[in-house]
Design an enzyme around this catalytic site. Structure first.
Site, PDB file in Angstrom:
ATOM      1  CG  HIS A 460      -2.015  -0.960   1.199  1.00  0.00           C
ATOM      2  ND1 HIS A 460      -3.264  -0.686   0.704  1.00  0.00           N
ATOM      3  CD2 HIS A 460      -2.044  -2.241   1.599  1.00  0.00           C
ATOM      4  CE1 HIS A 460      -4.032  -1.760   0.817  1.00  0.00           C
ATOM      5  NE2 HIS A 460      -3.304  -2.718   1.351  1.00  0.00           N
ATOM      6  CE  LYS A 657      -6.385  14.221   0.251  1.00  0.00           C
ATOM      7  NZ  LYS A 657      -6.748  13.090  -0.565  1.00  0.00           N
ATOM      8  NE  ARG A 658      -3.507  10.150  10.151  1.00  0.00           N
ATOM      9  CZ  ARG A 658      -3.325   9.340  11.200  1.00  0.00           C
ATOM     10  NH1 ARG A 658      -4.304   8.536  11.588  1.00  0.00           N
ATOM     11  NH2 ARG A 658      -2.199   9.341  11.885  1.00  0.00           N
ATOM     12  CE  LYS A 663      -2.340  10.947   3.128  1.00  0.00           C
ATOM     13  NZ  LYS A 663      -3.088  10.059   2.226  1.00  0.00           N
ATOM     14  CB  THR A 768     -10.110   5.181  -1.166  1.00  0.00           C
ATOM     15  OG1 THR A 768      -9.582   5.448   0.124  1.00  0.00           O
ATOM     16  CG2 THR A 768      -9.494   3.904  -1.702  1.00  0.00           C
ATOM     17  CE  LYS A 772     -13.999   6.400   0.848  1.00  0.00           C
ATOM     18  NZ  LYS A 772     -13.182   6.469   2.072  1.00  0.00           N
TER      19      LYS A 772
END
Ligand code: NBG
Length: 929
Positions: A460, A657-658, A663, A768, A772
């Site tokens: 992952h 998100k985290r 990111k 992911t 959504k």
């Protein structure tokens, strides 16, 4: 293949299974695969050399004639019992008829029976008083009525699958981020309206009960949530699949913001009990830590034995996982640690009261808390114990169930397939090997063949800080026998490598499970790859990076082992539960059928159908209203939890998100600085033309991740300045939503107009939430990374805002930075940095070192390199949002083209390409009304 086709095929294929013809159990697919499988040069030769000689029956036959020690006798009796037919009929066999009559029918459907059932639980299960019924007890009792239905289904499903002799998939994950279960279960059972009506008649709104449920937040982020989506889809698609994980007492911490900073509070999610689980006290396994290994002789042969040390118990809590519109109901089995004995009576009797409960406490510690790190290693001893604890319990459970089938070990993999969700469950590989060799006396070669055919590994992440490594010294202390076996696996593997690449030490050291550092480190990913049948990444770009970069040496060795399964999410939770107005609208215009929730591709034809029937305009009007409902829900939430007023007519721009450097929340934050500074310079006339926007952030940082925590602080400080500046706040606001979790995601995601997924190319394995967001009607502003790329392929490049350096360019930039190139700070960016250096937003000294680093060759994630392109694409977003009709239309078209990203498609891919399993539809028993 559609679900119906799959089911039909499964019915045909599974007939007569278990009737003395083991081969029937193999699907055609699998037989083909067995013939073609393993093209890997080295491994192939070995494979064909000989068939497995040792199986249980054989061991039994070869039982030595001479007198054996008591110990050996016991062991052989144990093995013999494995094949012996039990003669005594079971309780069920004796009472079958009576049981079917006596077990109450547990499927209340009409208003009165639902009400009766709920109230009976209030009075009898909870022992609450009918004179004082609170929403919390109504939630618990309502859930209990549904749990009872699901438990019966879960047991029947397991029994049916076992009888059919079907191959099962065991999905092992150290995290399952389930989210709330009440609504999801009602949706699967198609009882949501019935319950709504029954409760409404009692003056209760079902939605209010949904809010009573505490999130079972047993995960950090994407990895755990993916596991939960896959559980949902396995049941929905009728695959015989079991989840295995840990029942932490404390899941991920609760995040609060104090003085702009993240503070972590414990979240005891079990405070009011968990209505969905049932403890299974008939099943318990002993787990050992520490101790020593010694030789023992059995049947003239030397074996190893792991002895001594500490033992604790693993006891399972089962949560039923229903599927959408199917009777099938799989189980998620979560292990909790217990002491072997309640407490030490000896010590207690001697008056040492506190020591007498010490053992109890230390055993309980193992599963007490989830490590709060996402995408980074938790190199703690307790974490290693958690990993082994859950691996050992799971493997013992799988073996116990397999033994009931009375089949030889060599067929183990035909009935069992184990998927490792990342490397955290790697020890399951060695545990199976250990049990086969040390407890059932298979030789290494045979045992390893079984292991290798049974396991598969999903990677992952490519981030080096997240690749698990454990010091050989810790292993030696806690798991001495496992360390021996890891060395053995490595030795045998490297011997083959030496033949393939003679005199190539570099190859050996790259491929070795052991990193020759001081102390030596065990590379869990290498162990997984060597011991698995298939290895997959989670999006096309990620799987290619694995093949070409991260595990290139392994890929060259066994190219066929590497594959890709792009992630997906369940439309039941992420469209229906999260955005009921949209879900109902789609159903209404899909001829009042909600079948699309079980087969998302159905929506693909909807836009054309609406255009042809001239209903498009009418639909789009209703779509706008639905979106407004979602935005209002978020507006109210923000008012309640942040005490900030926002206007629902602003464009909602969301990044949740985290928090991670890769990111790039920091890039978004810099843009907010830029936007603020720009607005400050504008004339009134210019301001009036602005696209009004609220930028939302949300996400947790690992408690020890200083940069991520500083980014949260920076966002909050800047937001505070912007929201309080009356020259700016009529046009732009910035919000940090605290404690982002599954239930808040369900409120936040559907409210977005634009959502940001802006990781540096090549760093986000998949992502992911992007799926959504698109499924609920927002457009992605993102980089060419992870699943963004495949979403663009599905919906068309014009319907997504992509920007930034591509993965090869990133590599080149990093090379240039290494070589000293430094001219990458644009004027706009410099202005933003200066504002932060001058503390224009408040005290931002804590970020100055980071800014210095970025300008001096430390722009590893290309934040500065991507900044100008980011400004440009943001301008494009603002411009395109002006044409709201066109925007909504794009969102709607996008929703209808997201079929590929349903997790139903993913489990189908895994089932066909990796697990080689077929769906089995469990028939609804006659006694369920
Ligand atoms: C995460 C990735 C995400 C991905 C999820 C699920 C880990 C180690 N990895 O990009 O960062 O979507 O896994 O595959 O948590």
């Amino acid at each position: 293949m559609s679900k119906e086709e799959l089911n039909k095929e499964s019915k045909e294929e599974n007939i007569n299974v278990n009737e003395n013809n083991e081969d029937n159990i193999l699907s055609k697919n699998e037989k083909d695969d067995e013939n073609n499988e393993e093209n890997d040069e080295i491994e192939d030769k070995e494979e064909k050399e000989e068939n497995i000689k040792t199986d249980l029956i054989k061991i039994d036959k070869e039982k030595p004639k001479e007198k054996k020690s008591k110990n050996i006798n016991n062991q052989l009796t144990k093995i013999k019992n494995h094949t012996k037919k039990e003669s005594k009929p079971s309780f069920y066999e004796i009472n079958k008829e009576k049981l079917n009559l006596l077990i109450p029918k547990l499927f209340p459907k009409d208003k009165t029976s639902i009400q009766k059932s709920i109230l009976s639980h209030i009075e009898h299960t909870l022992g609450s008083s009918k004179y004082d019924i609170k929403n919390s007890s109504l939630f618990f009792s309502t859930s209990s009525t549904i749990k009872n239905i699901l438990l019966s289904r879960m047991k029947t499903t397991e029994e049916f699958i076992t009888k059919k002799g079907a191959k099962k998939i065991h999905y092992m994950s150290i995290e399952f981020l389930l989210g709330r279960l009440l609504q999801n279960s009602l949706v699967c059972l198609e009882l949501e309206n019935n319950y709504k009506e029954a409760l409404f008649d009692l003056g209760v709104k079902l939605e209010e009960l949904y809010d009573e449920e505490k999130d079972p937040a047993l995960g950090n982020g994407g990895l755990g949530r993916l596991a939960a989506c896959y559980m949902d889809s396995l049941s929905t698609m009728n695959y015989p699949g079991y989840g295995y994980g840990i029942r932490y007492d404390y899941g991920i911490f609760r995040q609060v913001i104090q003085n702009f900073e993240q503070k972590e509070l414990p979240d005891y999610w079990l405070k009011n009990g968990n209505p969905w689980e049932s403890i299974n006290l008939d099943t318990k396994y002993t787990i050992r830590f520490y101790g020593y290994c010694r030789d023992s002789i059995v049947n003239g042969k030397k074996y190893r034995k792991w002895c001594g040390g500490d033992e604790i118990l693993a006891i399972p809590y089962d949560i039923p996982i229903p599927g959408f519109k199917t009777y099938n109901c799989n189980a998620l089995r979560l292990w909790k640690s217990f002491p072997i004995e309640e407490f030490n009576f000896d010590m207690f009797n001697k008056g040492d009261f506190s020591s007498s409960i010490n053992d109890k406490n230390s055993a309980n510690y193992i599963t007490s808390v989830l490590y709060p790190n996402d995408n980074s290693l938790n190199g703690r001893e307790l974490r290693l114990k958690q990993e082994y604890f859950f691996c050992s319990a799971t493997i013992q459970d799988i073996i116990k169930k397999y033994k009931k089938l009375k089949l030889p070990w060599k067929d183990f993999h035909k009935y069992n397939c184990i998927q490792l969700n990342d490397t955290h469950p790697t020890l399951a590989i060695i545990e199976l090997l250990r049990i086969l060799m040390d407890e059932y006396y298979l030789d290494y070669k045979d045992a390893f063949k079984i292991v290798k055919k049974s396991f598969n590994y999903t990677n992952h992440t490519v981030l080096p800080e997240a690749l698990e490594k454990w010091g050989a010294d810790i292993f030696k202390k806690i798991l001495p026998r496992h360390l021996e076996l890891i060395y053995l696996v490595n030795f045998v593997f490297l011997e083959k490598i030496k033949i393939k690449y003679p005199n190539n030490n570099e190859k050996l050291s790259k491929l070795s499970i052991i990193e020759e550092s001081n102390p030596k480190q065990i590379r869990m990913a290498n162990l997984c790859i060597i011991s698995s049948n298939k290895v997959n990444g989670v999006a096309k770009i990620h799987s290619n990076l694995i093949r070409k970069k991260l595990f290139n040496d392994f890929y060259e060795l066994s190219p066929k082992k590497f594959t890709n399964v792009t992630n997906g999410v369940t439309p039941r939770r992420w469209i229906h539960c999260a955005f009921p107005e949209l879900s109902n609208l789609l159903t209404e215009y899909n001829d009042n059928k909600n079948d699309w929730l079980g087969e998302l591709d159905i929506l693909m034809d909807l836009p054309d159908k609406l255009t042809k029937s001239s209903k498009k305009k009418e639909f789009m009007e209703k779509y706008k209203k639905a979106k407004l409902c979602a935005k209002l829900r978020l507006k109210n939430y923000v008012k309640k939890y942040c005490d900030i007023d926002i206007d629902e007519h602003f464009m909602f721009d969301i990044m949740v998100k985290r928090i991670h450097e890769y990111k790039r929340q920091f890039l978004n934050c810099l843009y907010c600085v830029y936007k603020y500074l720009s607005i400050k310079k504008m004339t009134m006339e210019e301001k009036m033309k602005l696209n009004k926007r609220v930028t939302f952030f949300g996400g947790k940082s690992a408690p020890g991740y200083i940069l991520a925590k500083n980014i949260i602080k920076l966002i909050n400080i800047i937001a505070n300045k912007i929201n309080n500046d009356e020259e700016v706040n009529p046009y732009f606001k910035m919000i940090f939503i605290p404690d982002y979790k599954v239930s808040t995601a369900e409120i936040i995601i559907p409210a977005a107009d634009i959502s940001q997924h802006i990781s540096t190319a090549g760093t986000e394995a998949s992502g992911t939430s992007c799926m959504k967001f698109v499924m609920t009607g927002s457009i992605i502003l993102g980089t060419s990374d992870g699943a963004n790329i495949e979403i663009a392929e599905e919906i068309g490049e014009n319907n997504i805002f992509l920007f930034g350096k591509k993965v090869d360019e990133v590599a080149q930039i990093r090379e240039e930075l290494k070589n000293g190139k430094r001219n990458y700070i644009s004027d706009n960016l410099k202005e933003c940095f200066d504002a932060l250096y001058l503390n224009k937003f408040g005290d931002t000294n804590f970020i100055h070192d980071y800014l210095n680093g970025l300008q001096n060759g430390g722009d590893y994630y290309c934040t500065c390199h991507d900044f100008e392109e980011y400004i440009k694409i943001q301008e494009k977003v603002d411009k395109e949002y002006q044409d709201k009709e066109k925007w909504d239309n794009i969102c709607f078209e996008n929703i209808c083209h997201m079929g590929f990203f349903s997790s139903d498609r993913c489990v189908q891919n895994y089932a066909n390409d990796i697990w080689k399993i077929k769906p089995i539809e469990v028939p609804k028993p006659d006694d369920e009304n």
